[in-house]
Design a protein around this motif. Sequence first.
Motif, PDB file in Angstrom:
ATOM      1  N   ALA A 292       5.676 -12.413 -19.090  1.00 18.63           N
ATOM      2  CA  ALA A 292       6.485 -13.417 -18.715  1.00 18.63           C
ATOM      3  C   ALA A 292       5.666 -14.472 -20.478  1.00 18.63           C
ATOM      4  N   THR A 293       4.412 -13.821 -20.696  1.00 19.82           N
ATOM      5  CA  THR A 293       3.362 -14.433 -21.993  1.00 19.82           C
ATOM      6  C   THR A 293       3.858 -14.242 -23.108  1.00 19.82           C
ATOM      7  N   THR A 294       4.762 -12.874 -22.980  1.00 17.26           N
ATOM      8  CA  THR A 294       4.682 -12.579 -24.310  1.00 17.26           C
ATOM      9  C   THR A 294       6.356 -12.530 -24.929  1.00 17.26           C
ATOM     10  N   ALA A 295       6.535 -12.875 -25.924  1.00 19.83           N
ATOM     11  CA  ALA A 295       8.444 -13.396 -26.326  1.00 19.83           C
ATOM     12  C   ALA A 295       9.276 -12.972 -26.278  1.00 19.83           C
ATOM     13  N   LEU A 296       9.237 -11.595 -25.627  1.00 15.92           N
ATOM     14  CA  LEU A 296       9.691 -10.587 -25.283  1.00 15.92           C
ATOM     15  C   LEU A 296      10.316 -10.584 -23.021  1.00 15.92           C
ATOM     16  N   GLY A 297       9.064 -10.880 -23.315  1.00 15.06           N
ATOM     17  CA  GLY A 297       9.231 -11.100 -21.642  1.00 15.06           C
ATOM     18  C   GLY A 297       9.411 -12.596 -21.264  1.00 15.06           C
ATOM     19  N   ALA A 298       9.266 -13.659 -21.886  1.00 14.98           N
ATOM     20  CA  ALA A 298       9.142 -14.725 -21.302  1.00 14.98           C
ATOM     21  C   ALA A 298      11.022 -14.470 -21.693  1.00 14.98           C
ATOM     22  N   LEU A 299      11.762 -14.294 -23.407  1.00 10.92           N
ATOM     23  CA  LEU A 299      13.323 -13.948 -23.300  1.00 10.92           C
ATOM     24  C   LEU A 299      14.203 -13.824 -21.896  1.00 10.92           C
ATOM     25  N   ILE A 300      13.634 -13.081 -21.778  1.00  9.86           N
ATOM     26  CA  ILE A 300      14.438 -11.827 -20.567  1.00  9.86           C
ATOM     27  C   ILE A 300      14.091 -12.274 -19.685  1.00  9.86           C
ATOM     28  N   HIS A 301      12.941 -12.871 -19.316  1.00 14.21           N
ATOM     29  CA  HIS A 301      12.867 -13.586 -17.658  1.00 14.21           C
ATOM     30  C   HIS A 301      13.954 -14.822 -18.145  1.00 14.21           C
ATOM     31  N   HIS A 302      13.996 -15.973 -18.794  1.00 13.76           N
ATOM     32  CA  HIS A 302      15.065 -16.989 -18.776  1.00 13.76           C
ATOM     33  C   HIS A 302      16.412 -16.127 -18.852  1.00 13.76           C
ATOM     34  N   ILE A 303      16.515 -14.700 -19.249  1.00 11.53           N
ATOM     35  CA  ILE A 303      18.051 -14.550 -19.210  1.00 11.53           C
ATOM     36  C   ILE A 303      18.199 -14.097 -17.944  1.00 11.53           C
ATOM     37  N   THR A 304      17.801 -13.830 -17.288  1.00  9.98           N
ATOM     38  CA  THR A 304      17.608 -12.767 -15.327  1.00  9.98           C
ATOM     39  C   THR A 304      16.879 -13.536 -14.308  1.00  9.98           C
ATOM     40  N   GLY A 305      16.187 -14.933 -14.821  1.00  5.71           N
ATOM     41  CA  GLY A 305      16.369 -15.957 -13.795  1.00  5.71           C
ATOM     42  C   GLY A 305      15.380 -17.079 -14.030  1.00  5.71           C
ATOM     43  N   GLY A 306      15.240 -16.807 -15.236  1.00  9.20           N
ATOM     44  CA  GLY A 306      14.144 -18.456 -15.860  1.00  9.20           C
ATOM     45  C   GLY A 306      14.991 -19.786 -15.548  1.00  9.20           C
ATOM     46  N   HIS A 307      16.192 -19.879 -16.180  1.00  6.29           N
ATOM     47  CA  HIS A 307      16.980 -21.057 -16.521  1.00  6.29           C
ATOM     48  C   HIS A 307      17.365 -21.653 -14.540  1.00  6.29           C
ATOM     49  N   ILE A 308      17.155 -22.848 -14.809  1.00  8.97           N
ATOM     50  CA  ILE A 308      17.446 -23.562 -13.623  1.00  8.97           C
ATOM     51  C   ILE A 308      19.146 -24.274 -13.828  1.00  8.97           C
ATOM     52  N   GLU A 309      19.598 -24.009 -12.501  1.00  9.15           N
ATOM     53  CA  GLU A 309      21.119 -24.362 -12.348  1.00  9.15           C
ATOM     54  C   GLU A 309      20.775 -25.646 -12.606  1.00  9.15           C
ATOM     55  N   THR A 310      21.931 -26.605 -12.976  1.00 10.48           N
ATOM     56  CA  THR A 310      22.539 -28.352 -12.662  1.00 10.48           C
ATOM     57  C   THR A 310      22.487 -28.506 -11.177  1.00 10.48           C
ATOM     58  N   VAL A 311      22.291 -29.789 -10.533  1.00  9.54           N
ATOM     59  CA  VAL A 311      22.350 -29.667  -9.214  1.00  9.54           C
ATOM     60  C   VAL A 311      23.864 -29.969  -8.813  1.00  9.54           C
ATOM     61  N   GLU A 312      24.849 -30.748 -10.221  1.00 16.17           N
ATOM     62  CA  GLU A 312      25.768 -31.134  -9.638  1.00 16.17           C
ATOM     63  C   GLU A 312      27.003 -29.697  -9.499  1.00 16.17           C
ATOM     64  N   GLU A 313      27.491 -29.693  -8.242  1.00 12.56           N
ATOM     65  CA  GLU A 313      28.562 -29.142  -8.070  1.00 12.56           C
ATOM     66  C   GLU A 313      29.303 -28.514  -8.984  1.00 12.56           C
ATOM     67  N   GLY A 314      30.183 -27.478  -9.156  1.00 12.87           N
ATOM     68  CA  GLY A 314      30.765 -26.545 -10.124  1.00 12.87           C
ATOM     69  C   GLY A 314      30.320 -26.455 -10.708  1.00 12.87           C
ATOM     70  N   SER A 315      29.142 -27.392 -11.530  1.00 11.44           N
ATOM     71  CA  SER A 315      28.855 -27.147 -13.248  1.00 11.44           C
ATOM     72  C   SER A 315      27.536 -25.443 -12.780  1.00 11.44           C
ATOM     73  N   ARG A 316      27.844 -25.717 -14.545  1.00 12.70           N
ATOM     74  CA  ARG A 316      27.531 -24.150 -14.857  1.00 12.70           C
ATOM     75  C   ARG A 316      26.685 -23.991 -16.246  1.00 12.70           C
TER      76      ARG A 316
END
Length: 489
Positions: free
Chosen positions: A403-427
């Motif tokens: 994840a320290t590489t640019a390729l790894g960081a980008l794919i990590h974000h796409i596949t699991g690095g993003h944090i969903e909002t806590v609001e119910e039903g929000s994407r």
Amino acid sequence: MTSGGLIRRRGFRYRMAMTSLEPIHVVGGGLAGSEAAWQIANAGVPVVLHEMRPVRGTEAHKTGGLAELVCSNSFRSDDAEANAVGLLHQEMRALSSLIMAQGDAHQVPAGGALAVDRDGFSAAVTATLEAHPLATIVREEITGLPPAEWSSAIIATGPLTSPALAKAIRGLTGEQELAFFDAIAPIVYRETIDMGVAWFQSRYDKSGPGGTGADYVNCPLTREQYERFVDALVAGDKTAFKEWEASTPYFDGCLPVEVMAERGPETLRHGPMKPFGLTNSHKPDENPYAVVQLRQDNALGTLFNMVGFQTKLKHGEQTRIFRTIPGLEKAEFARLGGLHRNTYINSPRLLDATLRLKAMPSLRFAGQITGCEGYVESAAVGLMAGRFAAAERLGRSIRPLPATTALGALIHHITGGHIETVEEGSRSFQPMNVNFGLFPPLESMPKAEDGKRLRGTAKAIAKKKALTDRARADLSAWLVGQALNIAAE
């Protein structure tokens, strides 16, 4: 049986004479699909690339060529020391990227950026894949999910996925895809620009790949001219939305110029029209209040793209308003701006770490449909999707990229690095360019030679240098480890 099916079967018989491996199917011949197909074929696995153009066109494409660039012709910064996308360029080159190889071969001057001759670039990508003995290109629209006999497939249909395929994907995932609007910028014939008013200069005289430090045409505006221009943009007649489009947001990295103008009178002057780092060679003692820049768009230097001027203005309004820019009073346009709808899936929820769809592991996604944004990012995700699929077909293991590489960081974000909002039903998952914010933090911050803490600009420069140095070292170690794994297997 359709003629397309017969052609495809004949192609399979030809490929099967060369290898007993089943082919991997790639749907979509944009940057991601082309890169994925190249990586698969280069790994020794047969690949079938399905592209619907020119059988079925899109709202934005103009040709049937693979990897056609429909918006800007720029791959953005090529600075691998201080810019995340420049680092991504370098990493893709290290992984034998077709897109980067042809981008380098067809570069045009663009200051510190890597811009390409879009026609030559697309033609070269097409010819290279057509010539590969393990690649078959089939011109047909895929209107549903891959058939059961396709044991491995990659969907790389990009921002303009056909409605039929998008509907099939929604049915499989149980989710509605997110959508936003992309706008494209006008292109001007160079000979119609008044160079008695405009001048050539890169911001801060910065040169880049193939550049000289004087790679942009600059059109200066006084304060009065700028204010009239902004008023005209806000009042101009825009393309009307269909009812189903009304709630679709824009991606902030590609906002129409008139939308930026609506956000405040100074927004453009601190965005694409910023006057900083430029000196008017015709009037060196006068500082322009704002500047419109145009970047070379083809190898001949006959076409120039209006930088940051994506627009949804109607064509007649574009001609009228943009000709009020000093130096463009007699401009003739090779292409006027336009607007198209972009779609992408909720990748953090739907994809695993190797870009496979959790609900159907034989199916991978790549490119902008995964929620990455930008030509280079799209191709980068295609590169890794192709490598993952090829390794799987060959029965090889492939370690996740650090994840320290640019390729790894980008794919990590796409596949699991993003944090969903806590609001119910929000994407909240939205398209993302590669940036240093996606990288894990440094274990320790760099310090000055005397051991003291750095501050301000010096701190920012040193931090970026440390991040890129770490990325290069970790990618090199990953490549060595991967080679050892393959040798052991």
